[in-house]
Design a protein around this motif. Structure first.
Motif, mmCIF file in Angstrom:
data_model
loop_
_atom_site.group_PDB
_atom_site.id
_atom_site.type_symbol
_atom_site.label_atom_id
_atom_site.label_comp_id
_atom_site.label_asym_id
_atom_site.label_seq_id
_atom_site.Cartn_x
_atom_site.Cartn_y
_atom_site.Cartn_z
ATOM 1 N N PHE A 17 64.864 14.366 96.233
ATOM 2 C CA PHE A 17 64.691 15.493 95.352
ATOM 3 C C PHE A 17 62.983 15.797 95.448
ATOM 4 N N ARG A 18 62.857 16.936 95.706
ATOM 5 C CA ARG A 18 61.146 17.435 95.699
ATOM 6 C C ARG A 18 60.761 17.848 94.240
ATOM 7 N N TRP A 19 60.992 18.792 93.782
ATOM 8 C CA TRP A 19 60.808 19.433 92.443
ATOM 9 C C TRP A 19 61.775 20.379 91.943
ATOM 10 N N ALA A 20 61.654 20.809 90.658
ATOM 11 C CA ALA A 20 62.437 21.870 90.183
ATOM 12 C C ALA A 20 61.556 23.073 89.470
ATOM 13 N N TRP A 21 62.040 24.405 89.759
ATOM 14 C CA TRP A 21 61.174 25.504 89.778
ATOM 15 C C TRP A 21 62.062 26.625 89.458
ATOM 16 N N ALA A 22 61.457 27.663 88.763
ATOM 17 C CA ALA A 22 62.165 29.078 88.659
ATOM 18 C C ALA A 22 61.344 30.053 89.255
ATOM 19 N N PHE A 23 62.116 31.161 89.796
ATOM 20 C CA PHE A 23 61.496 32.220 90.413
ATOM 21 C C PHE A 23 60.302 32.700 89.607
ATOM 22 N N PHE A 74 65.262 18.700 99.142
ATOM 23 C CA PHE A 74 65.692 19.609 98.490
ATOM 24 C C PHE A 74 65.071 20.107 97.125
ATOM 25 N N ASP A 75 65.017 21.041 96.620
ATOM 26 C CA ASP A 75 64.585 21.591 95.281
ATOM 27 C C ASP A 75 65.681 22.141 94.285
ATOM 28 N N ILE A 76 65.408 22.132 93.031
ATOM 29 C CA ILE A 76 66.483 22.607 92.080
ATOM 30 C C ILE A 76 65.841 23.805 91.493
ATOM 31 N N LYS A 81 66.345 29.684 81.244
ATOM 32 C CA LYS A 81 66.249 28.533 80.092
ATOM 33 C C LYS A 81 65.754 27.206 80.526
ATOM 34 N N GLY A 82 65.684 27.049 81.997
ATOM 35 C CA GLY A 82 65.104 25.897 82.376
ATOM 36 C C GLY A 82 66.335 24.683 82.796
ATOM 37 N N GLN A 83 67.581 25.425 82.811
ATOM 38 C CA GLN A 83 68.696 24.790 83.158
ATOM 39 C C GLN A 83 68.706 24.836 84.744
ATOM 40 N N PRO A 84 69.035 23.450 85.316
ATOM 41 C CA PRO A 84 69.498 23.360 86.914
ATOM 42 C C PRO A 84 70.731 24.440 87.306
ATOM 43 N N ARG A 85 70.579 24.960 88.225
ATOM 44 C CA ARG A 85 71.599 25.903 88.571
ATOM 45 C C ARG A 85 71.897 26.100 89.979
ATOM 46 N N ALA A 86 71.053 25.447 90.784
ATOM 47 C CA ALA A 86 71.277 25.350 92.341
ATOM 48 C C ALA A 86 70.408 24.572 92.987
ATOM 49 N N ALA A 87 70.901 23.938 94.090
ATOM 50 C CA ALA A 87 70.060 23.054 94.898
ATOM 51 C C ALA A 87 69.902 23.639 96.190
ATOM 52 N N ILE A 88 68.495 23.773 96.592
ATOM 53 C CA ILE A 88 68.268 24.659 98.039
ATOM 54 C C ILE A 88 67.322 23.652 98.924
ATOM 55 N N THR A 89 67.612 23.714 100.145
ATOM 56 C CA THR A 89 66.754 23.186 101.105
ATOM 57 C C THR A 89 65.979 24.170 101.990
ATOM 58 N N THR A 90 64.506 24.077 102.304
ATOM 59 C CA THR A 90 63.888 24.747 103.088
ATOM 60 C C THR A 90 64.432 24.909 104.547
ATOM 61 N N SER A 91 64.642 25.999 105.312
ATOM 62 C CA SER A 91 65.287 26.131 106.543
ATOM 63 C C SER A 91 64.123 26.622 107.718
ATOM 64 N N GLU A 143 62.252 30.548 103.966
ATOM 65 C CA GLU A 143 63.733 30.761 103.914
ATOM 66 C C GLU A 143 64.625 29.308 103.820
ATOM 67 N N PHE A 144 65.770 29.668 102.792
ATOM 68 C CA PHE A 144 66.232 28.331 102.465
ATOM 69 C C PHE A 144 67.688 28.628 102.353
ATOM 70 N N GLU A 145 68.469 27.603 102.196
ATOM 71 C CA GLU A 145 69.971 27.216 102.313
ATOM 72 C C GLU A 145 70.343 26.736 100.742
ATOM 73 N N VAL A 146 71.486 27.068 100.209
ATOM 74 C CA VAL A 146 71.957 26.827 99.208
ATOM 75 C C VAL A 146 72.911 25.468 99.768
ATOM 76 N N LEU A 147 72.465 24.450 98.864
ATOM 77 C CA LEU A 147 73.243 22.973 99.191
ATOM 78 C C LEU A 147 74.269 22.956 98.112
ATOM 79 N N TYR A 148 74.166 23.496 96.813
ATOM 80 C CA TYR A 148 75.053 23.124 95.777
ATOM 81 C C TYR A 148 74.670 24.142 94.729
ATOM 82 N N GLN A 149 75.618 24.643 93.966
ATOM 83 C CA GLN A 149 75.246 25.594 92.800
ATOM 84 C C GLN A 149 76.350 25.392 91.789
#
Length: 150
Positions: A17-23, A74-76, A81-91, A143-149
């Protein structure tokens, strides 16, 4: 849901886990544009958005955030609202001048009609508001890939 609970639910390794962020918000900062964060997150969750772009100047002047890298971490992604919704990895990560960003990248960003013209208009407006836009500015394309949502 806590980040720990999300990571466990996703079956991911905590040490990656690297960090969590919102667009359109700073990493680990308050969510200042919740509607835009939700709109862009929805594009990811729908499978329409698999790329994003940042102004290189934002990394060089004032932010402690390192450049993204393809490193298996991966990032979250957070909702407005600051809630985790997806995990992505940079590709993929690369730097281009603003007018050299490709139509393919614009399409992968998934916004508007997915055209390069639309991409240039909204990004020029966004970065002009931040006072970092110039026609020859450097853009960090990711570019990124979704690992989980959820």
């Amino acid at each position: 849901m806590t980040y720990e609970d999300f990571i466990k639910e996703a079956g991911l390794a905590r040490e990656n886990f690297r960090w969590a962020w919102a667009f359109c918000n700073e990493v680990d900062g308050p969510i200042t544009e919740p509607e835009l964060a939700d709109k862009l997150l929805d594009l990811v969750l729908e499978g329409k958005k698999s790329a994003t772009a940042s102004a290189v100047a934002e990394y060089e002047y004032g932010e402690d955030e390192p450049f993204p890298s393809v490193d298996g971490k991966f990032d979250i992604l957070l909702d407005g609202k600051g809630q985790p919704r997806a995990a992505i990895t940079t590709s993929k990560v690369y730097v281009q001048n603003f007018f050299d960003v490709s139509a393919e990248h614009a399409f992968k960003e998934g916004e508007g009609d997915q055209s390069l013209d639309y991409w240039r208009k909204v990004h020029q407006d966004f970065w002009s508001d931040l006072k970092v836009y110039s026609p020859n500015m450097e853009v960090l394309c990711e570019e990124f890939e979704v690992l989980y949502q959820n």
